[in-house]
Design a protein around this motif. Structure first.
Motif, PDB file in Angstrom:
ATOM      1  N   THR A 147       0.895  -1.175  -0.024  1.00 37.17           N
ATOM      2  CA  THR A 147      -0.037   0.168  -0.119  1.00 37.17           C
ATOM      3  C   THR A 147       0.818   1.128  -0.181  1.00 37.17           C
ATOM      4  OG1 THR A 147      -0.114  -0.038   2.546  1.00 37.17           O
ATOM      5  CG2 THR A 147      -2.027  -0.979   1.056  1.00 37.17           C
ATOM      6  N   VAL A 148       0.710   2.339  -0.699  1.00 35.36           N
ATOM      7  CA  VAL A 148       1.263   3.401  -0.849  1.00 35.36           C
ATOM      8  C   VAL A 148       0.645   4.468  -0.202  1.00 35.36           C
ATOM      9  CG1 VAL A 148       2.641   4.892  -2.411  1.00 35.36           C
ATOM     10  CG2 VAL A 148       2.676   2.366  -2.983  1.00 35.36           C
ATOM     11  N   ASP A 149       1.143   5.326   0.469  1.00 34.51           N
ATOM     12  CA  ASP A 149       0.613   6.386   1.178  1.00 34.51           C
ATOM     13  C   ASP A 149       0.952   7.654   1.228  1.00 34.51           C
ATOM     14  OD1 ASP A 149       2.569   5.854   2.913  1.00 34.51           O
ATOM     15  OD2 ASP A 149       1.377   5.650   4.748  1.00 34.51           O
ATOM     16  N   LYS A 150       2.460   7.712   0.365  1.00 31.72           N
ATOM     17  CA  LYS A 150       3.064   9.072   0.239  1.00 31.72           C
ATOM     18  C   LYS A 150       3.772   9.043  -1.154  1.00 31.72           C
ATOM     19  CE  LYS A 150       6.302  12.453   2.039  1.00 31.72           C
ATOM     20  NZ  LYS A 150       5.634  13.530   2.139  1.00 31.72           N
ATOM     21  N   VAL A 151       3.415  10.049  -2.012  1.00 31.74           N
ATOM     22  CA  VAL A 151       4.003  10.142  -3.305  1.00 31.74           C
ATOM     23  C   VAL A 151       4.681  11.585  -3.235  1.00 31.74           C
ATOM     24  CG1 VAL A 151       3.728  10.528  -5.544  1.00 31.74           C
ATOM     25  CG2 VAL A 151       2.650   8.530  -4.549  1.00 31.74           C
ATOM     26  N   THR A 152       5.927  11.677  -3.589  1.00 35.88           N
ATOM     27  CA  THR A 152       6.454  12.928  -3.933  1.00 35.88           C
ATOM     28  C   THR A 152       7.618  12.961  -5.121  1.00 35.88           C
ATOM     29  OG1 THR A 152       7.637  14.834  -2.399  1.00 35.88           O
ATOM     30  CG2 THR A 152       8.220  12.460  -2.216  1.00 35.88           C
ATOM     31  N   ILE A 153       8.062  14.122  -5.292  1.00 37.63           N
ATOM     32  CA  ILE A 153       8.911  14.207  -6.301  1.00 37.63           C
ATOM     33  C   ILE A 153      10.367  14.848  -5.637  1.00 37.63           C
ATOM     34  CG2 ILE A 153       9.814  15.568  -8.516  1.00 37.63           C
ATOM     35  CD1 ILE A 153       7.126  15.056  -9.604  1.00 37.63           C
ATOM     36  N   ARG A 154      11.143  14.466  -5.631  1.00 34.13           N
ATOM     37  CA  ARG A 154      12.543  14.926  -4.732  1.00 34.13           C
ATOM     38  C   ARG A 154      13.521  15.307  -5.519  1.00 34.13           C
ATOM     39  NH1 ARG A 154      16.435  11.699  -0.680  1.00 34.13           N
ATOM     40  NH2 ARG A 154      17.720  13.460  -0.155  1.00 34.13           N
ATOM     41  N   LYS A 155      14.081  16.364  -5.436  1.00 31.59           N
ATOM     42  CA  LYS A 155      15.118  16.899  -6.253  1.00 31.59           C
ATOM     43  C   LYS A 155      16.631  16.392  -5.537  1.00 31.59           C
ATOM     44  CE  LYS A 155      17.443  21.504  -7.200  1.00 31.59           C
ATOM     45  NZ  LYS A 155      17.142  23.034  -7.339  1.00 31.59           N
ATOM     46  N   VAL A 156      17.552  15.930  -6.211  1.00 30.84           N
ATOM     47  CA  VAL A 156      18.706  15.578  -5.642  1.00 30.84           C
ATOM     48  C   VAL A 156      19.865  16.346  -6.383  1.00 30.84           C
ATOM     49  CG1 VAL A 156      20.445  13.636  -5.219  1.00 30.84           C
ATOM     50  CG2 VAL A 156      17.790  13.355  -5.196  1.00 30.84           C
ATOM     51  N   GLN A 157      20.601  16.962  -5.686  1.00 31.39           N
ATOM     52  CA  GLN A 157      21.786  17.872  -6.215  1.00 31.39           C
ATOM     53  C   GLN A 157      22.736  18.282  -5.231  1.00 31.39           C
ATOM     54  OE1 GLN A 157      20.457  21.978  -7.211  1.00 31.39           O
ATOM     55  NE2 GLN A 157      21.891  22.257  -8.679  1.00 31.39           N
ATOM     56  N   GLU A 158      23.866  17.355  -5.173  1.00 37.55           N
ATOM     57  CA  GLU A 158      24.827  17.157  -4.432  1.00 37.55           C
ATOM     58  C   GLU A 158      25.491  18.515  -4.201  1.00 37.55           C
ATOM     59  OE1 GLU A 158      28.346  14.047  -3.119  1.00 37.55           O
ATOM     60  OE2 GLU A 158      28.372  14.800  -5.275  1.00 37.55           O
ATOM     61  N   ARG A 159      25.907  19.454  -5.213  1.00 38.18           N
ATOM     62  CA  ARG A 159      26.591  20.620  -4.956  1.00 38.18           C
ATOM     63  C   ARG A 159      25.790  21.603  -5.828  1.00 38.18           C
ATOM     64  NH1 ARG A 159      30.880  16.747  -5.773  1.00 38.18           N
ATOM     65  NH2 ARG A 159      30.811  17.155  -8.003  1.00 38.18           N
ATOM     66  N   PRO A 160      25.716  22.671  -5.624  1.00 38.03           N
ATOM     67  CA  PRO A 160      25.067  23.826  -6.325  1.00 38.03           C
ATOM     68  C   PRO A 160      25.446  23.718  -7.816  1.00 38.03           C
ATOM     69  CG  PRO A 160      25.740  24.850  -4.364  1.00 38.03           C
ATOM     70  CD  PRO A 160      26.331  23.569  -4.189  1.00 38.03           C
ATOM     71  N   PHE A 181      17.194   6.242   0.810  1.00 34.76           N
ATOM     72  CA  PHE A 181      17.927   6.032  -0.243  1.00 34.76           C
ATOM     73  C   PHE A 181      19.401   6.911  -0.057  1.00 34.76           C
ATOM     74  CE2 PHE A 181      13.804   5.529  -2.181  1.00 34.76           C
ATOM     75  CZ  PHE A 181      13.919   4.349  -3.030  1.00 34.76           C
ATOM     76  N   ASN A 182      20.368   6.230  -0.261  1.00 30.65           N
ATOM     77  CA  ASN A 182      21.738   6.881  -0.073  1.00 30.65           C
ATOM     78  C   ASN A 182      22.277   7.333  -1.814  1.00 30.65           C
ATOM     79  OD1 ASN A 182      21.816   6.343   2.598  1.00 30.65           O
ATOM     80  ND2 ASN A 182      23.030   4.568   2.223  1.00 30.65           N
ATOM     81  N   PHE A 183      22.710   8.542  -1.646  1.00 28.91           N
ATOM     82  CA  PHE A 183      22.933   9.095  -2.978  1.00 28.91           C
ATOM     83  C   PHE A 183      24.607   9.140  -3.150  1.00 28.91           C
ATOM     84  CE2 PHE A 183      18.705  10.157  -2.213  1.00 28.91           C
ATOM     85  CZ  PHE A 183      18.217   9.980  -3.428  1.00 28.91           C
ATOM     86  N   GLU A 184      25.233   9.033  -4.042  1.00 32.83           N
ATOM     87  CA  GLU A 184      26.301   9.411  -4.532  1.00 32.83           C
ATOM     88  C   GLU A 184      26.531  10.116  -5.616  1.00 32.83           C
ATOM     89  OE1 GLU A 184      30.154   6.989  -5.840  1.00 32.83           O
ATOM     90  OE2 GLU A 184      29.881   6.357  -3.974  1.00 32.83           O
ATOM     91  N   GLY A 185      26.898  11.727  -5.596  1.00 32.43           N
ATOM     92  CA  GLY A 185      26.474  12.464  -6.602  1.00 32.43           C
ATOM     93  C   GLY A 185      24.889  12.601  -6.599  1.00 32.43           C
ATOM     94  N   ASN A 186      24.436  12.361  -7.828  1.00 37.15           N
ATOM     95  CA  ASN A 186      22.888  12.566  -7.996  1.00 37.15           C
ATOM     96  C   ASN A 186      22.096  11.123  -8.235  1.00 37.15           C
ATOM     97  OD1 ASN A 186      23.063  15.165  -7.698  1.00 37.15           O
ATOM     98  ND2 ASN A 186      23.297  15.397  -9.740  1.00 37.15           N
ATOM     99  N   LYS A 187      23.021  10.004  -7.845  1.00 39.64           N
ATOM    100  CA  LYS A 187      22.732   8.621  -8.117  1.00 39.64           C
ATOM    101  C   LYS A 187      22.417   8.041  -6.872  1.00 39.64           C
ATOM    102  CE  LYS A 187      24.112   7.932 -12.904  1.00 39.64           C
ATOM    103  NZ  LYS A 187      23.218   8.243 -13.557  1.00 39.64           N
ATOM    104  N   ILE A 188      21.328   7.129  -6.910  1.00 38.09           N
ATOM    105  CA  ILE A 188      21.129   6.257  -5.622  1.00 38.09           C
ATOM    106  C   ILE A 188      22.022   5.177  -5.702  1.00 38.09           C
ATOM    107  CG2 ILE A 188      19.394   4.609  -4.670  1.00 38.09           C
ATOM    108  CD1 ILE A 188      17.097   6.316  -5.863  1.00 38.09           C
ATOM    109  N   VAL A 189      22.701   4.814  -4.726  1.00 40.59           N
ATOM    110  CA  VAL A 189      23.626   3.714  -4.590  1.00 40.59           C
ATOM    111  C   VAL A 189      23.525   2.910  -3.511  1.00 40.59           C
ATOM    112  CG1 VAL A 189      25.662   5.382  -5.737  1.00 40.59           C
ATOM    113  CG2 VAL A 189      25.246   5.349  -3.140  1.00 40.59           C
ATOM    114  N   GLY A 190      22.637   3.020  -2.453  1.00 41.66           N
ATOM    115  CA  GLY A 190      22.229   2.138  -1.421  1.00 41.66           C
ATOM    116  C   GLY A 190      21.202   2.742  -0.631  1.00 41.66           C
ATOM    117  N   THR A 191      21.368   2.058   0.569  1.00 43.04           N
ATOM    118  CA  THR A 191      20.110   2.412   1.547  1.00 43.04           C
ATOM    119  C   THR A 191      20.351   2.501   2.951  1.00 43.04           C
ATOM    120  OG1 THR A 191      19.300   0.145   2.006  1.00 43.04           O
ATOM    121  CG2 THR A 191      18.082   1.538   0.152  1.00 43.04           C
TER     122      THR A 191
END
Length: 187
Positions: A87-100, A154-164
């Motif tokens: 069951t999904v109860d939260k949907v969002t769009i997340r911006k990922v940006q390591e550096r400006p 989610f764990n990010f490296e740069g702007n990519k998901i690499v783990g949890t």
């Protein structure tokens, strides 16, 4: 003699006309399609299935995300993608940006539960120059499943998901990450 010249002329003319018409007929036949149509050709069908389909999901207006697809429809899309009773109860769009200076990456994220355990899915969106965000059918799905965790990140490296990461790591708790090719979000 005049008759034989004329008849000879007519015979040559008729033979030339007949040869010309038969060559036109041959050319026309060669341009006709074969009996199998491209729509029924298995290689063409597979090629069309492999082609990505993109759908506008949201737009960025004055720094805010404006959804083009209602959130309840996005919720149903995530439930369909999990396809296991989540069951999904939260949907969002997340911006990922390591550096400006880095180009941002946007993810469509759905969070929920399955049998009391945390579940999450993130799908990268395509960003266009007109500030639109599109979900492509060939975008991969990042799926996390918590075992003993009330919440996974989610764990990010740069702007990519690499783990949890598990919110509270009490012995035996984990968040498992699975990456799946493609999606059928809007089918």
């Amino acid at each position: 003699m005049r008759f034989s010249r004329l008849s000879g002329f007519y015979i040559v003319f008729a033979a030339g006309l007949l040869a010309g018409l038969s060559s036109c007929e041959t050319t026309r036949r060669q341009q006709m399609p074969e009996f199998s149509s491209p729509a029924n050709d298995p290689t063409k069908i597979e090629q069309r299935q492999m082609e990505a389909v993109s759908k506008l999901v949201a737009e960025i207006s004055e720094g805010k995300i404006v959804y083009s697809v209602p959130k309840d429809q996005l919720t149903r899309g995530f439930i369909h993608q999990f396809n296991d009773g989540t069951t999904v109860d939260k949907v969002t769009i997340r911006k990922v940006q390591e550096r400006p200076k880095d180009k941002p990456v946007y993810y469509l994220v759905g969070l929920g539960l399955k049998d009391g355990m945390f579940r999450g899915m993130a799908i990268p969106l395509q960003y266009s120059t007109d500030n639109s965000l599109y979900l492509s059918s060939n975008a991969e799905r990042y799926v996390i499943e918590g075992v003993g965790c009330t919440f996974c990140f989610f764990n990010f490296e740069g702007n990519k998901i690499v783990g949890t990461t598990c919110e509270e790591n009490t012995g035996g708790s984990s968040c498992d990450l699975t990456i799946k090719d493609n999606n059928t979000f809007f089918k």
